[in-house]
Design an enzyme around this catalytic site. Structure first.
Site, PDB file in Angstrom:
ATOM      1  N   LYS A   1     -53.502 -36.805  -5.501  1.00  0.00           N
ATOM      2  CA  LYS A   1     -53.115 -37.173  -4.136  1.00  0.00           C
ATOM      3  C   LYS A   1     -52.874 -35.912  -3.324  1.00  0.00           C
ATOM      4  O   LYS A   1     -52.255 -34.957  -3.793  1.00  0.00           O
ATOM      5  CB  LYS A   1     -51.837 -38.022  -4.150  1.00  0.00           C
ATOM      6  CG  LYS A   1     -51.413 -38.503  -2.764  1.00  0.00           C
ATOM      7  CD  LYS A   1     -52.333 -39.593  -2.260  1.00  0.00           C
ATOM      8  CE  LYS A   1     -52.025 -39.980  -0.815  1.00  0.00           C
ATOM      9  NZ  LYS A   1     -52.491 -38.969   0.148  1.00  0.00           N
TER      10      LYS A   1
ATOM     11  N   LYS B   1     -46.364 -40.850  -2.013  1.00  0.00           N
ATOM     12  CA  LYS B   1     -46.972 -42.168  -2.186  1.00  0.00           C
ATOM     13  C   LYS B   1     -47.302 -42.477  -3.641  1.00  0.00           C
ATOM     14  O   LYS B   1     -47.548 -43.643  -3.991  1.00  0.00           O
ATOM     15  CB  LYS B   1     -48.217 -42.278  -1.316  1.00  0.00           C
ATOM     16  CG  LYS B   1     -47.928 -42.186   0.185  1.00  0.00           C
ATOM     17  CD  LYS B   1     -49.194 -42.322   1.005  1.00  0.00           C
ATOM     18  CE  LYS B   1     -48.886 -42.387   2.495  1.00  0.00           C
ATOM     19  NZ  LYS B   1     -48.701 -41.063   3.107  1.00  0.00           N
TER      20      LYS B   1
ATOM     21  N   SER C   1     -47.324 -36.465   1.677  1.00  0.00           N
ATOM     22  CA  SER C   1     -47.897 -37.739   1.213  1.00  0.00           C
ATOM     23  C   SER C   1     -48.010 -37.888  -0.290  1.00  0.00           C
ATOM     24  O   SER C   1     -48.351 -38.976  -0.766  1.00  0.00           O
ATOM     25  CB  SER C   1     -49.282 -37.942   1.841  1.00  0.00           C
ATOM     26  OG  SER C   1     -49.161 -38.306   3.197  1.00  0.00           O
TER      27      SER C   1
ATOM     28  N   SER D   1     -54.344 -42.412   2.628  1.00  0.00           N
ATOM     29  CA  SER D   1     -52.951 -42.042   2.853  1.00  0.00           C
ATOM     30  C   SER D   1     -52.323 -42.850   3.986  1.00  0.00           C
ATOM     31  O   SER D   1     -51.574 -42.314   4.808  1.00  0.00           O
ATOM     32  CB  SER D   1     -52.841 -40.537   3.144  1.00  0.00           C
ATOM     33  OG  SER D   1     -51.549 -40.066   2.840  1.00  0.00           O
TER      34      SER D   1
END
Length: 505
Positions: free
Chosen positions: A260, A90, A87, A145
């Site tokens: 993140k 992103k 993720s 997420s």
């Protein structure tokens, strides 16, 4: 008989299951521990750099610490090794949204955006036809997420996930990424979806230039309003433990301003963290981190150790305040000074916002500067000073022409009281002015100074090595040399004349 056979088979199967159950988790835990320990003991490339502070061992297979303003790499552990990013992908999705969309723009979720994600993967359970703003989608992407929100943003920008993936790859190449290929906006597993710690640091470096990115990332929790499909508000929590106490307060760090998390079974744990330490904006990326049942997953511990290492062992140094070899300032070389032109700035100036990153025990003079001249003639930047320490690029600054900021000066006749004509106009009625372009004057002066320096250099070499550079002296020596071509020719001509006189006699 059949019943007895079935009963015997069932008993044997039960015995086999009972004997295998205790051993399987044990072996699995041991395998995880061995794999984790092997990654922990992998070579740290930056520890081999001469004069560079030794960095800590981390459980991540790949890890990097980059200083954002200069791009200096402070820690290098397999930073060009390709991994599945999960993720942290992103970050690129949000970066492209900030570049291409308005925050108040409405996003309608398509069937594909909602239902193409893996069952059980991260989401905030949006419905087909539901409408959110771009800003709300970005909060959902970075905090929870949400994979369907990443898909919706991709379709909003490019029309489809496939077209958006091409845009992601174009942007990655533009940022200098050389080992990255994206096929989706959310990081769900795909063999053709990969990147490296270095490339993720470059992408993050660009993203944190946006204040909105920092604002969204650093938000511990965000309340999503009721929508056209949902009657209830939704509280979303930041899953980065260094910015949010959603699950634990153990890792909270007030120097961290963005980041993140990421995880899939093939990528394992990935983490991006941005923090300000010792005046430096630091980007930490760890990839493929695996924990064990005993120690847990040490992603945040690794990151904390790397941030402490960078903050304690490096400092940020302003170039213009320390550089002496290329110093160009007021009342110095190439300065117009105070003259008939009035108060002016130097023709050439050094960018005051240029920095280098050095170990705390290193001096500015320990870094070597390399001057690289710019190619673009129309650009005010005439050269770049690149600094190297321990064989690594540690920062740079620019030298710029400032004459474009200096006004052109009008030279005109003073009014003659006996002259009834307008002194500012010629016979055609046009204003007569003499304009001096100081940019051109500066370039001419630079050329003249360069020629003068070359002449002085040649004269010094001639004196040091007793070289005679006077062309008259060389010509006289050549004329006086009996073996020179012209003297030999003169002797032959005289001999021929004498012989001719003797023949006539």
């Amino acid at each position: 008989m059949k019943f007895l056979n079935k009963l015997t088979a069932a008993v044997l199967a039960s015995v086999l299951c009972l004997t295998s159950i205790p051993s399987s988790p044990v072996f699995a835990t041991e395998d995880l521990a061995v794999a984790s320990e092997n990654r922990y003991n992998m070579e740290i490339q930056s520890n081999a750099w001469d004069g560079w502070p030794a960095g800590p061992q981390v459980y991540a297979e790949s890890a990097i610490v980059m200083e954002a303003s200069t791009g200096t790499i402070l820690y290098d552990k397999n930073i060009d090794q390709q991994h599945y990013p999960a993720s942290i992908t992103k970050i690129m999705t949000v970066l492209l949204a900030l570049e291409n969309l308005d925050m108040n723009e409405e996003v309608t979720f398509s069937h594909n955006a909602v239902y193409s994600i893996d069952y059980g993967s991260s989401s905030i359970a949006r419905d087909e036809g539901e409408i959110l703003t771009v800003e709300e989608c970005l909060y959902a992407i970075m905090l929870e997420s949400a994979n369907e929100c990443a898909n919706a943003i991709a379709e909003q920008i490019s029309g489809s996930v496939e077209a958006f993936s091409e845009l992601m790859n174009q942007k990655a190449a533009e940022l200098g990424c050389t080992n990255t290929h994206f096929v989706n906006p959310n990081g769900l597993p795909n063999d053709d979806h990969y990147t490296t710690a270095r490339d993720m640091a470059l992408i993050t470096r660009e993203a944190i230039k946006y204040e909105k990115f920092r604002q969204i990332n650093s938000t511990p929790r965000y309340t999503l309003r009721a929508t056209n499909k949902k009657d209830q508000e939704l509280l979303m929590n930041n899953h980065h433990h260094m910015m949010s106490a959603y699950k634990t307060s153990r890792y909270l760090d007030d120097t961290v301003f963005a980041g993140k998390t990421g995880y899939t079974s093939v990528a394992l744990n990935t983490l991006v963290t941005c923090a300000t330490r010792n005046g430096m904006d630091l980007i930490v990326v760890t990839m493929k981190t695996q924990g064990t049942g005993e120690t847990g997953v040490p992603t945040f511990t690794d990151t904390a150790n790397l941030l402490n290492y960078a903050g304690e062992n490096f400092r940020k140094v302003n170039i213009s305040q320390n550089e002496t070899n290329f110093r160009i300032g007021q009342n110095e070389l190439f300065d117009t000074g105070s003259s008939v032109f009035g108060d002016t700035t130097p023709l050439i100036e050094m960018d005051t916002e240029g920095y280098i990153i050095l170990p705390v025990n290193a001096e500015f003079s320990d870094a070597s500067a390399q001057l690289e001249f710019a190619d673009a003639e129309s650009s005010p930047v005439i050269a770049t000073l690149n600094y190297v320490y321990a064989g690594q690029n540690v920062g740079s600054t620019e030298l710029r022409l400032t004459s474009s900021q200096i006004p052109e000066f009008d030279f005109q006749k003073t009014e003659d009281p006996d002259n009834t004509e307008d002194p500012e106009t010629d016979q055609t009625g046009q204003k007569t002015l003499i304009k001096i372009n100081l940019r051109i004057v500066g370039i001419v002066l630079c050329i003249l100074v360069t020629i003068l320096l070359l002449i002085l250099l040649i004269r010094k070499i001639a004196r040091d090595y007793s070289l005679d550079l006077n062309p008259v002296h060389h010509f006289q020596k050549w004329m006086n040399n009996p073996n020179s071509l012209i003297n030999r020719s003169k002797r032959r001509y005289q001999i021929w004349k004498r012989r001719r006189r003797n023949w006539k006699l």
